[in-house]
Design an enzyme around this catalytic site. Structure first.
Site, short mmCIF file in Angstrom:
data_model
loop_
_atom_site.label_atom_id
_atom_site.label_comp_id
_atom_site.label_asym_id
_atom_site.label_seq_id
_atom_site.Cartn_x
_atom_site.Cartn_y
_atom_site.Cartn_z
N LYS A 160 1.50 4.14 -2.77
CA LYS A 160 1.13 5.54 -2.45
C LYS A 160 2.30 6.47 -2.80
CE LYS A 160 -2.28 6.92 -0.66
NZ LYS A 160 -3.57 7.33 -1.30
N TYR A 194 0.85 -1.20 0.00
CA TYR A 194 0.00 0.00 0.00
C TYR A 194 0.89 1.25 0.00
CZ TYR A 194 -2.80 3.69 2.25
OH TYR A 194 -3.39 4.89 2.57
#
Ligand SMILES: NC(=O)C1=CN([C@@H]2O[C@H](COP(=O)(O)OP(=O)(O)OC[C@H]3O[C@@H](n4cnc5c(N)ncnc54)[C@H](O)[C@@H]3O)[C@@H](O)[C@H]2O)C=CC1
Ligand SMILES: CC(C)=CCC[C@@H](C)[C@H]1CC[C@H]2C3=C(CC[C@]12C)[C@@]1(C)CCC(=O)C[C@@H]1CC3
Length: 345
Positions: free
Chosen positions: A148, A144
């Site tokens: 990002k 994640y």
């Protein structure tokens, strides 16, 4: 190339507007006189003033119909961090964000505000009063965070004053508030299963938890300050409550507010981290035969046992940002909003 939408138009789009942050953002935008085109893969509510477009942000044609006559776009869609699905994160956060940028350019959008994350600089070790000039994490704690980082780079690099396309990124941290599907439900689930008796480490590590309305306020300020002559073009901004709190004090206040006991017994950080690593390894080895999602992942232990709080001085200086809801008030509103999660409910 599409014709540019009239500057100053109060029609905007929120990609990911069905989610926790997205819905709070949509509600505030409506209060401020915007009309909203909401784009999301799922619909979770209806509101007057909102046109809902269902679709996957990796599909440019679907996006283009939602971006018609829109001058300002907020992109706050992402798969949930807990999904831990590398291919999904890469497809949505990286390729999908490239598609969002291209669709904005094709549709004549002038401003793009990305919801990034302060975790883009977090590597699982202490960050104290981190500023925006910290380098991106070389070893991000999970897929994640890794995606990002790529997503933020793409959006900030797309800022192009000659083309009239301006971008900015907001980096919130530990968002909480009514309707959050992650933080309070995960905590209560752990408490109900008797797993909230222990404090990892000495319990003094400070962390930012940010009330959702402050995060929304930061996004809207960024959008309204984003002009070709402003210093904010192509830059990231931390948005926090500006009140770092001990991770375990925050957890205890929420738990006690909902009628559960606060954690009391201390466990050494390195021991718990080592056990979490071992468990993660076992889960990985056994995943062809059984599926099991441990509560204690190395990433969660690092989040619970290290310092990670950030300076929002740059947002104060460039955006005139100041939190609008204090931590105490934010916790009280949050606790009151979860009657179904109270002990015994
Ligand atoms: N919740 C937190 O503590 C923090 C969140 N963020 C960022 O804030 C943003 C919003 O997060 P939350 O509201 O907490 O998450 P959420 O999961 O409630 O909302 C995300 C929304 O994105 C939508 N979405 C996911 N994949 C999509 C796709 N392929 N196409 C269209 N829509 C799609 C989902 O349906 C959902 O409505 C995310 O970008 C997240 O990375 C950053 C820092 C902290
Ligand atoms: C500040 C910040 C980035 C918060 C993110 C939210 C979640 C990562 C936390 C919300 C509930 C937390 C939680 C734990 C870790 C971090 C969270 C998932 C534990 C698993 C830590 C170990 C325990 O003792 C149980 C905790 C349950 C709640």
């Amino acid at each position: 190339m599409a014709t540019r939408v009239r500057p100053g138009s109060k029609r905007c789009a929120v990609i990911g507007g069905s989610g926790f942050l997205g819905r709070h953002l949509v509600e505030k935008l409506l209060d401020r006189g915007y009309s909203v085109s909401l784009f999301d893969i799922r619909q979770s509510y209806e509101l007057p003033g909102v046109t809902f477009h269902q679709g996957d942000l990796c599909d440019k044609q679907a996006l283009l119909s939602a971006l018609k006559d829109v001058s300002l776009v907020f992109h706050c869609a992402s798969p949930a961090p807990s999904s831990d699905d590398r291919l999904l994160f890469e497809r949505v956060n990286i390729q999908g964000t490239q598609t969002v940028i291209q669709a904005c350019l094709d549709a004549g959008v002038q401003k793009l505000v990305l919801t990034s994350s302060a975790s883009v600089v977090f590597e699982g070790t202490d960050v104290k009063n981190g500023k925006e000039d910290l380098p991106y994490a070389k070893k991000p704690i999970d897929y994640y965070t890794q995606t990002k980082i790529e997503q933020e780079k793409l959006v900030l690099e797309a800022c192009n004053k000659p083309k009239g396309f301006l971008t900015v990124a907001i980096r919130p941290h530990g968002i909480f508030g009514p309707r959050d599907p992650q933080l309070v439900p995960t905590l209560v689930d752990a408490a109900r299963r008797g797993k909230m008796k222990f404090i990892i480490g000495d319990g003094t590590n400070l962390v930012d938890f940010t009330y959702v309305e402050n995060v929304v306020h930061g996004h809207i300020l960024a959008a309204e300050h984003l002009r070709a002559d402003s210093p904010i073009c192509g830059k990231p901004y931390h948005i926090t409550n500006d009140e770092p709190i001990r991770f375990w004090d925050f957890m205890s206040e929420v738990l006690v507010g909902l009628g559960y006991a606060a954690p009391r017994f201390h466990l050494p950080y390195t021991l718990v981290y080592g056990l979490a690593l071992l468990l993660w390894l076992l889960t990985w080895i056994l995943h062809p035969f059984m599926s099991f999602k441990p509560t204690f992942t190395p990433m969660r232990v690092a989040l619970a046992g290290t310092y990670h709080y950030y300076s929002c001085e740059r947002a104060k200086e460039h955006l005139g940002y100041k939190p609008v809801v204090s931590l105490k008030e934010g916790i009280a509103r949050t606790v009151a909003s979860y009657p179904h999660l109270r002990r015994g409910a």
